[in-house]
Design a protein around this motif. Structure first.
Motif, mmCIF file in Angstrom:
data_model
loop_
_atom_site.group_PDB
_atom_site.id
_atom_site.type_symbol
_atom_site.label_atom_id
_atom_site.label_comp_id
_atom_site.label_asym_id
_atom_site.label_seq_id
_atom_site.Cartn_x
_atom_site.Cartn_y
_atom_site.Cartn_z
ATOM 1 N N SER A 168 92.741 64.232 118.990
ATOM 2 C CA SER A 168 92.231 63.980 117.645
ATOM 3 C C SER A 168 92.552 62.569 117.182
ATOM 4 O O SER A 168 93.394 61.875 117.742
ATOM 5 N N SER A 214 83.362 58.671 121.109
ATOM 6 C CA SER A 214 81.995 58.963 120.675
ATOM 7 C C SER A 214 81.359 60.021 121.568
ATOM 8 O O SER A 214 80.422 60.713 121.153
ATOM 9 N N HIS A 217 89.209 66.742 116.633
ATOM 10 C CA HIS A 217 88.778 66.429 115.272
ATOM 11 C C HIS A 217 89.065 64.964 114.928
ATOM 12 O O HIS A 217 89.942 64.325 115.492
ATOM 13 N N LYS A 218 88.262 64.462 114.017
ATOM 14 C CA LYS A 218 88.351 63.079 113.548
ATOM 15 C C LYS A 218 88.211 62.073 114.686
ATOM 16 O O LYS A 218 89.099 61.264 114.941
ATOM 17 N N ASN A 219 87.081 62.148 115.363
ATOM 18 C CA ASN A 219 86.666 61.117 116.310
ATOM 19 C C ASN A 219 85.317 60.572 115.848
ATOM 20 O O ASN A 219 84.998 60.644 114.647
ATOM 21 N N LEU A 220 84.517 60.044 116.752
ATOM 22 C CA LEU A 220 83.204 59.489 116.406
ATOM 23 C C LEU A 220 82.089 60.225 117.140
ATOM 24 O O LEU A 220 81.042 59.659 117.429
ATOM 25 N N ILE A 221 82.321 61.494 117.427
ATOM 26 C CA ILE A 221 81.373 62.284 118.206
ATOM 27 C C ILE A 221 80.178 62.683 117.330
ATOM 28 O O ILE A 221 80.356 63.284 116.274
ATOM 29 N N ASN A 262 84.108 64.895 112.611
ATOM 30 C CA ASN A 262 83.278 63.971 113.387
ATOM 31 C C ASN A 262 81.954 63.742 112.652
ATOM 32 O O ASN A 262 81.492 64.620 111.909
#
Length: 875
Positions: A561, A566, A585-589, A612
Motif C-alpha cells: 500500500s 499503476s 490500497h492507495k496506489n495509482l492503479i 486507487n
C-alpha cells in the motif's frame, strides 16, 4: 391446447410463490412486532441483554430459561418481585443502577445463582438475610455504592460464606478489615477492599479467612497507618497483595514497610505491589523481614526513586524472580545495587532516566532472562560490554532511547543466548543514527527477533551482510528508517525469516533504477523461502519486476500500500502460491484485470485495494463482476471511489454497472428480459395459431369479407343475380346436381341458383368468389350433413351468409338436413346448433312419397319477398 396448459401451470406456480413470500413477510412482521414490545435483546434461550435501555424496572416477559441476565447501566431503583420465576438464573448483573434496598424476598427464586453484580448503586444497608436464598453464590460485587455501605457488614455474608470465591467491596466506605470470627470464607479466592476507609490491619482482621488461599488481596487506596506483623497469618497463601497507594502518609515510614515485610513473610505472598507510594530511596531495612519469605515478584513502579545504590535491596530478596521499577526517576545503578538479587529472572526498568549502563552492572544477575530498559536516555552502549554476565539473557529491550553509534558487536558480549533484541524507536538527535557493520551481531547467533524500526539506519550495502550470521532469525523490522538502498544479498542468508518489515523507506530505485539500461532491478527478496509476512508499503515503488517474489512460495501476507504502482503484471505474482492477504490500497492503479490477480486467486482471502484512482469504464468490467461474484473479502469496499470518467468521479465503485455501458456489445439485462418476454409471447402466439389456425384464418376472412362488402355496397345499389347460393359439401355433390338443381331450376317459375362449379369466376380467389356469390344471392341454401359440418369452407360460406343478418338485417339462411344430426354432434358446432334451435329447417325425407311436400315448402321459402321480376334491390 398443450401450450395453454403450460401457461396456466406457470401462472399458477407464480401465484403460489407470491402467496408463500407474502406469508413469510407477514410472519416476519408479526415476529418483529412481538419483539418490539420486549425492550431487551434475547441473544438465545439462556442469555438476555437489557443493558443501556433506560429501564426503570426489570422488565416482565424474560424467558424462564434465562441463565444470564444483564440489566446494568439503567435507572432501576426497585427489584421487588420482578425476578420471580427466573429459577434458572446463574448470573445477574444489576450494576450502574439506582437500587437502594435489598430484601431476602427479592431473590427467593434464585437458588441457582452463582454470580451477582450490584456495583455502582445506592445501597447503604443490607439485611442479614438478604442473601439467604442463595446456595451456590460464588461472586458478589457490591463495589462503589453511592450511599456508602457501612452498616450490616459482615453479617449479610453469613448465608453465603461457604460458597463465596470472589468478594468485591471496593469503595463502600468500610472502616475495617475485621470480618469477625463467625464467618467461614475458606473458599474465597479474590477479596477486594480497595478505596475504603481502612486505617489499620489488625492481628484478627482476617480470622474468617483462616485456611484460605487467596489469589488476590487488594487493599490499595486506603489510609493504613498500622500493620500488625501477624495480620496475614490466617492465610495459607496469597498470590498478590496489592498495597498501591494504601498508606495514610506518603512516603510511608521505613518501619511501617518493615512491618509489611514481616507480615508478607509469614503469609507466603508471591507478589507484592508497592506502587505509587512516593518512595524516593530504597533501603535494605524496608525488606529486612523478607529473608525467609516466598516472595517472587516485587512491584515498585510509579514511585519517585532516583537511584539504586549498594544498600537498596540487601540480601533479603535473594529469592526474588521479578522486579518492576517502571516509571520512576532512576538515573544511576551502582555496580553492586543488584548484587543480592541472584535469582532475578525479569527486570523491568522502563520509563526512567538512565543515561548509561556501566559494564558489570548486571554481573551478579546471571539468571536474568528478560531485561527491559525501554524509554530511558541511554546514548550509547559501551564496547566494554554493558551486559557482561548475562549469559542466560533471552530478551533485551532498549527501544525509545537515544542510542547513536556504530554497532561493532562487542556491545552484546556474553549474550550468546539472546533471542529477542529491540533497539527500535530511538529518541535520536539530528544527524545521529545507528550504523551497522558486518560484525554488528556476531555474538547473537541464536537471535530470532530483531527490531531496528525507526533508528535512522544507514544504507546496508556491505558484504557480507550484518545479518549473515543470524541463521535463526524469524522476525526482522527495518521500517521507518529512510533508507534508499541495500545490497541484493542483504537477506540472502535468512532462510528461516518469517516476518520482514521494510515499510516507510525509499527503496523505489531498487525496482525502478534511474538508469534502466545500465542497471537491472534488485532481487533483494531472493532466498527468503520461509517468509510468511512482508511489508513493503510507503516506499514509492512504481512497479513490481517479474521475479521479485519468485522465492516467496510460502508468503501469506503482502503489504504494498501507499506506493506509486499503476499496474502489476500477473507474472510478478506468479511465485506467491499461498498468498491469503494482499494490500494494494492507495496506489495509482486505474484498472484491475484478470491477468493481474489470476496467479493468486486460488488462495487469496482478503484484498485491500481502495484508495486507487479507478477508471469506471468498460475496461473495469472484469473487476466489477469479480467483486459481485468472489468469496474474497474486499476490505473497506464502501471507500472505493471512481476517478474517471468525469461523470463518475468520486462516485462509489459499487454504483458502477458495466452492463449499462453495453461493454463488448453485450446486451444489458433489461434487454435480455425484453427479448425473453418477446420470445415467449411469440412462442405462445405460434402455439395459438397452430392449434386454432382455421379459426384465426376464418376471423381474417370474415373481417376481410365485411370490409370488402361494406366498401362494395357503400354508395350504390346492388341487384340480386341469384335466388339462392348453394352451400354444400363435396360429398353431397351428387344430391345437389341430380336432385336440388333440376328441381328448382325447372318448372313454371324456375329459380336461378348459384353453383360454385358452374358460376364461380375462374382465376378469382375462392374467398372473393364466395363473398360475391353470397352477396349476389337473395338466400343461401345450406345442405347439412356430417360432411358439411366437418368442411371449413362450408362453415365459412354459412358464416358469411349469417353475417348479413348483422349488416343488412336480412335472415338469408335456409337449412336443409340431408341426414339425421343428433344434438350431441351438433353441440360441437355452436353456430349451427343455435341456428337449428331458433330456425325452422327442412329435412330431406327418406320416404319418396313425402318429397313433393319437401320441394313445395322449399320453393315457398324461396318465393318469400321475391319481386315479380325476380330482382331485389339493397342499398
Amino acid at each position: 391446447m398443450k401450450c395453454l396448459a403450460v401457461l396456466v401451470v406457470l401462472l399458477a406456480s407464480a401465484h403460489q410463490a407470491a402467496s408463500f413470500f407474502n406469508f413469510l413477510s407477514l410472519r416476519q412482521i408479526t415476529h418483529d412486532g412481538q419483539s418490539a414490545k420486549f425492550p431487551c435483546k434475547i441473544v438465545n434461550a439462556t442469555f438476555v441483554d437489557c443493558r443501556n435501555r433506560g429501564l426503570l424496572n426489570i422488565p416482565s416477559g424474560i424467558p424462564k430459561t434465562t441463565q444470564i441476565l444483564l440489566v446494568s447501566h439503567n435507572r432501576i431503583s426497585k427489584i421487588d418481585t420482578s425476578l420471580t420465576g427466573l429459577v434458572n438464573l446463574r448470573l445477574l448483573n444489576l450494576s450502574h443502577n439506582s437500587v437502594s434496598k435489598l430484601e431476602r424476598g427479592y431473590f427467593a427464586d434464585q437458588k441457582q445463582l452463582e454470580h451477582l453484580y450490584l456495583s455502582k448503586n445506592q445501597i447503604n444497608k443490607i439485611p442479614e438475610d438478604a442473601f439467604a436464598s442463595f446456595t451456590k453464590l460464588k461472586t458478589l460485587d457490591l463495589s462503589w455504592q453511592n450511599n456508602n455501605l457501612r452498616r450490616g457488614f459482615p453479617e449479610f455474608l453469613i448465608p453465603i460464606n461457604r460458597t463465596l470465591t470472589t468478594l468485591l467491596l471496593e469503595k463502600t466506605m468500610i472502616k475495617t478489615a475485621d470480618f469477625g470470627t463467625h464467618l467461614i470464607l475458606r473458599s474465597l479466592k479474590v477479596l477486594n477492599l480497595a478505596a475504603n476507609g481502612i486505617t489499620s490491619l489488625g492481628r484478627n482482621d482476617f480470622q474468617a479467612l483462616a485456611g484460605s488461599q487467596l489469589q488476590v488481596l487488594d487493599l490499595s487506596y486506603n489510609s493504613i497507618e498500622n500493620v500488625d506483623t501477624d495480620t496475614l497469618d490466617p492465610f495459607h497463601g496469597v498470590g498478590t497483595l496489592d498495597l498501591t497507594h494504601s498508606f495514610a502518609k506518603l512516603p510511608p515510614l521505613p518501619s511501617l514497610l518493615a512491618n509489611v515485610s514481616a507480615a508478607v513473610s509469614s503469609a507466603e505472598i508471591h507478589k507484592l505491589d508497592l506502587r505509587s507510594l512516593s518512595l524516593k530511596n530504597l533501603t535494605s531495612s524496608m525488606f529486612i523481614g523478607l529473608g525467609d519469605s516466598t516472595l517472587e515478584e516485587l512491584d515498585l513502579s510509579l514511585n519517585d526513586i532516583t537511584g539504586l545504590d549498594d544498600d537498596s535491596f540487601g540480601p533479603n530478596l535473594a529469592h526474588l524472580k521479578v522486579l518492576q521499577l517502571y516509571n520512576n526517576s532512576i538515573t544511576t545503578i551502582s555496580l553492586n545495587a543488584l548484587a543480592g538479587l541472584t535469582a532475578l529472572e525479569s527486570l523491568y526498568m522502563g520509563s526512567n532516566s538512565l543515561k548509561e549502563i556501566e559494564p558489570g552492572t548486571f554481573k551478579h544477575n546471571t539468571q536474568l532472562l528478560t531485561l527491559n530498559l525501554n524509554d530511558n536516555l541511554i546514548a550509547s552502549l559501551s564496547q566494554g560490554g554493558p551486559f557482561q554476565g548475562l549469559i542466560n539473557l533471552q530478551r533485551l529491550y532498549l527501544s525509545k532511547n537515544k542510542i547513536s553509534q556504530t554497532l561493532t558487536g562487542d556491545e552484546f558480549q556474553d549474550l550468546g543466548d539472546l533471542t529477542d533484541l529491540d533497539l527500535s524507536g530511538s529518541k535520536l538527535l539530528k544527524d545521529r543514527h545507528i550504523r551497522l557493520k558486518m560484525d554488528s551481531f556476531k555474538t547473537l547467533s541464536k537471535l530470532t527477533k530483531l527490531n531496528l524500526k525507526k533508528v535512522w539506519l544507514s544504507n546496508i550495502d556491505i558484504v557480507p551482510s550484518p545479518f549473515a550470521g543470524l541463521l535463526e532469525l524469524r522476525f526482522l523490522d527495518l521500517s521507518n528508517n529512510n533508507m534508499d538502498n541495500f545490497h541484493q544479498d542483504t537477506f540472502s542468508s535468512l532462510g528461516r525469516l518469517e516476518t520482514l518489515y521494510l515499510d516507510h523507506n525509499h527503496f523505489d530505485n531498487l525496482w525502478h533504477p534511474p538508469n534502466p539500461q545500465e542497471e537491472s532491478p534488485s532481487m533483494f527478496l531472493r532466498k527468503l523461502v520461509s517468509l510468511r509476512k512482508l511489508d513493503l508499503s510507503f516506499n514509492g515503488f512504481q512497479n513490481v519486476p517479474i521475479g521479485a517474489f519468485h522465492d516467496l512460495g510460502h508468503l501469506k501476507t503482502l503489504h504494498l500500500s501507499n506506493n506509486k504502482l499503476s499496474e502489476i503484471s500477473g507474472k510478478a505474482l506468479d511465485g506467491l502460491k499461498e498468498l491469503e492477504y494482499l494490500d494494494l490500497h492507495k496506489n495509482l492503479i486505474n484498472v484491475v484485470n484478470k491477468t493481474m490477480l489470476t496467479p493468486i486467486l486460488k488462495t487469496l482471502k482478503i484484498l485491500y485495494i481502495c484508495g486507487n484512482p479507478f477508471s469506471c469504464g468498460c475496461e473495469q468490467e472484469w473487476f466489477r463482476d469479480f467483486i459481485d461474484d468472489t468469496q474474497v473479502t474486499i476490505g473497506n469496499l464502501s471507500l472505493c471511489l471512481c476517478a474517471s470518467p468525469p461523470g463518475m468521479r468520486n462516485k462509489p465503485l459499487m454504483s458502477f454497472h458495466p452492463e449499462d455501458l453495453n461493454c463488448d456489445h453485450k446486451l444489458p439485462l433489461k434487454d435480455w428480459i425484453g427479448i425473453g418476454v418477446a420470445s415467449f409471447s411469440f412462442l405462445l402466439l405460434a402455439c395459438i395459431l397452430v392449434v386454432y389456425r382455421w379459426k384465426v384464418y376464418y376471423i381474417y376472412l370474415v373481417v376481410r369479407a365485411n370490409y370488402r362488402r361494406s366498401k362494395r355496397h357503400n354508395g350504390y345499389e346492388k341487384v340480386f343475380d341469384y335466388d339462392a347460393f348453394i352451400s354444400y359439401s363435396g360429398a353431397d355433390e351428387e344430391w345437389v346436381a341430380e336432385k336440388l338443381i333440376p328441381e328448382l331450376e325447372t318448372g313454371e317459375e324456375p329459380f336461378r341458383l348459384c353453383h360454385h362449379g358452374r358460376d364461380f369466376e375462374p382465376g378469382k380467389e375462392i374467398v372473393d368468389n364466395i363473398i360475391e356469390s353470397v352477396d349476389s344471392s337473395r338466400r343461401t341454401i345450406c345442405v347439412l350433413s356430417q360432411s358439411y359440418l366437418e368442411s371449413n369452407w362450408c362453415s365459412f360460406e354459412r358464416r358469411v351468409t349469417m353475417s348479413r343478418l348483422f349488416i343488412n338485417y336480412q335472415d338469408a339462411l335456409i337449412l336443409v338436413l340431408l341426414e339425421d344430426l343428433p344434438p350431441k354432434k351438433l353441440s360441437k358446432y355452436d353456430h349451427i346448433h343455435r341456428a337449428i334451435k331458433k330456425k325452422t329447417y327442412l329435412k330431406w325425407p327418406a320416404n319418396a312419397d313425402e318429397r313433393a311436400v319437401f320441394w313445395q315448402r322449399l320453393k315457398d321459402v324461396l318465393n318469400e319477398d321475391r319481386t315479380p321480376d325476380r330482382y331485389e334491390v339493397i342499398v
